[in-house]
Design an enzyme around this catalytic site. Structure first.
Site, mmCIF file in Angstrom:
data_model
loop_
_atom_site.group_PDB
_atom_site.id
_atom_site.type_symbol
_atom_site.label_atom_id
_atom_site.label_comp_id
_atom_site.label_asym_id
_atom_site.label_seq_id
_atom_site.Cartn_x
_atom_site.Cartn_y
_atom_site.Cartn_z
ATOM 1 C CB ALA A 179 -26.684 69.949 -45.167
ATOM 2 C CB CYS A 180 -26.748 74.861 -47.790
ATOM 3 S SG CYS A 180 -26.335 76.602 -47.621
ATOM 4 C CB ILE A 181 -31.480 76.372 -44.727
ATOM 5 C CG1 ILE A 181 -30.692 76.649 -43.440
ATOM 6 C CG2 ILE A 181 -31.984 74.933 -44.757
ATOM 7 C CD1 ILE A 181 -31.530 76.511 -42.178
ATOM 8 C CB THR A 182 -27.649 80.064 -47.792
ATOM 9 O OG1 THR A 182 -26.585 79.573 -46.976
ATOM 10 C CG2 THR A 182 -27.364 81.504 -48.159
#
Length: 330
Positions: A179-182
């Site tokens: 769920a991380c789009i860093t």
């Protein structure tokens, strides 16, 4: 440029561990427990300290049943009461803090009220920071008995600096989570090389490491242990359960639950500095069954490693196979 980065980059799907001669008749003989801080837990797994993964009710269940947990920090006004509630139940308290100025006041409040959590996690997306180092020093001065984890980081240098500042454990992983789009929003992170980052950090670590993010299959837990993790933090695979926060949603007869990153629009309540996303994960029933399956698979991993406990996994050989291990299975 640090020569650690001349190592070949790889991630979970690029690696297979090599079996050793088995010394147990059944995987049931294999022990998966791990000591972390002053306590021993059933498995080296901790649900991510995300609002879509853990809440107070689940934290109580985990502590009662021998699992490590870290409560999220997104309802800061409830943290002191949470510690008090856990202690009144005879359970350990494990909380998250940030690095803003009012967090220093919060630490002072805990000391004043004698509400010292057994575990504290400094939870910052970019943990290799002078402000994280300052917070580590402050917490260890004010609450020397709390077991302090700091993160998140990606490099050996960061691990050294946080350990030297007083951290008892370091969390490794910048943006590899589902769920991380860093990595997409910033161009930075350990997405695609999380396992290699863990390996690099373990070369210099003198204290425990938590591998945080990028876990897609139960076998990835064993791979994390092989490359230096004492504990493995898991988000999406431990979301979507009956006990998990989030709304139940039905689509075309299938049941899902919401799951979102800690820097998502859902979390922030507005479109600003978003580095997380919202998604639906399949409804998975009771988390007790998932954790038991993780334990059983880890017992099998230990038997393949030729041992009886987690230490045996740390000594196995491995091969880099570059995305071929799925062979169309997933």
């Amino acid at each position: 440029m640090n020569n650690y980065f001349s190592m070949e980059a790889f991630d979970y799907d690029d690696i297979q561990l090599v079996p050793n001669k088995a010394i147990v008749k059944s995987r049931k003989e294999c022990v998966t427990s791990v000591k972390f801080g002053n306590r021993t837990f059933k498995i080296p797994v901790v649900p991510a300290n995300m609002e879509s993964v853990i809440d107070e009710k689940l934290a109580v269940w985990l502590a009662q049943n021998g699992y490590y947990y870290v409560m999220h920090r997104f309802q800061p006004e409830k943290r002191a009461d949470f510690i008090k509630m856990m202690h009144e139940k005879g359970l350990f308290a494990s909380i998250s803090v940030g690095i803003k100025d009012d967090e220093y006041d919060f630490i002072d409040e805990l000391v004043e009220k004698d509400l010292i959590p057994e575990y504290t996690t400094i939870d910052v997306a970019h943990g290799h920071s002078v402000y994280v180092i300052d917070m580590i020093k402050y917490i260890k001065e004010k609450m020397p008995d709390t077991f302090l984890t700091a993160g998140n980081v990606a490099t050996p240098e960061a691990v050294r600096e946080l350990e030297n500042a007083g951290a008892d454990a370091t969390k490794v992983g910048v943006g590899p989570g589902k769920a991380c789009i860093t990595k997409l929003k910033t161009g930075f992170g350990t997405g695609g090389w999380q396992l290699a980052a863990l390996r690099m950090c373990s070369k210099v670590a003198r204290k425990p490491l938590i591998a945080d993010g990028g876990i897609r299959h139960n076998g990835d837990i064993a791979k994390s242990v092989r490359f230096g993790a004492s504990m493995v933090m898991i988000g999406s695979m431990l979301a979507g359960h009956e006990e998990s926060p989030g709304n139940v949603i039905k689509i075309d007869g299938k049941t899902y639950k919401q799951y979102w990153g800690s820097a998502s629009e859902v979390q922030k309540g507005a479109y600003r500095n978003v580095e997380g996303k919202q998604m639906l994960v399949p409804y998975r029933g009771s988390i007790a069954n998932t954790l038991e399956e993780m334990k059983e698979d880890l017992q099998s991993s230990i038997s393949y490693a030729g041992g009886r406990d987690l230490e045996s996994i740390k000594r196995v050989d491995y091969v880099i196979v570059k995305n071929t291990i799925m062979n169309g299975d997933y």
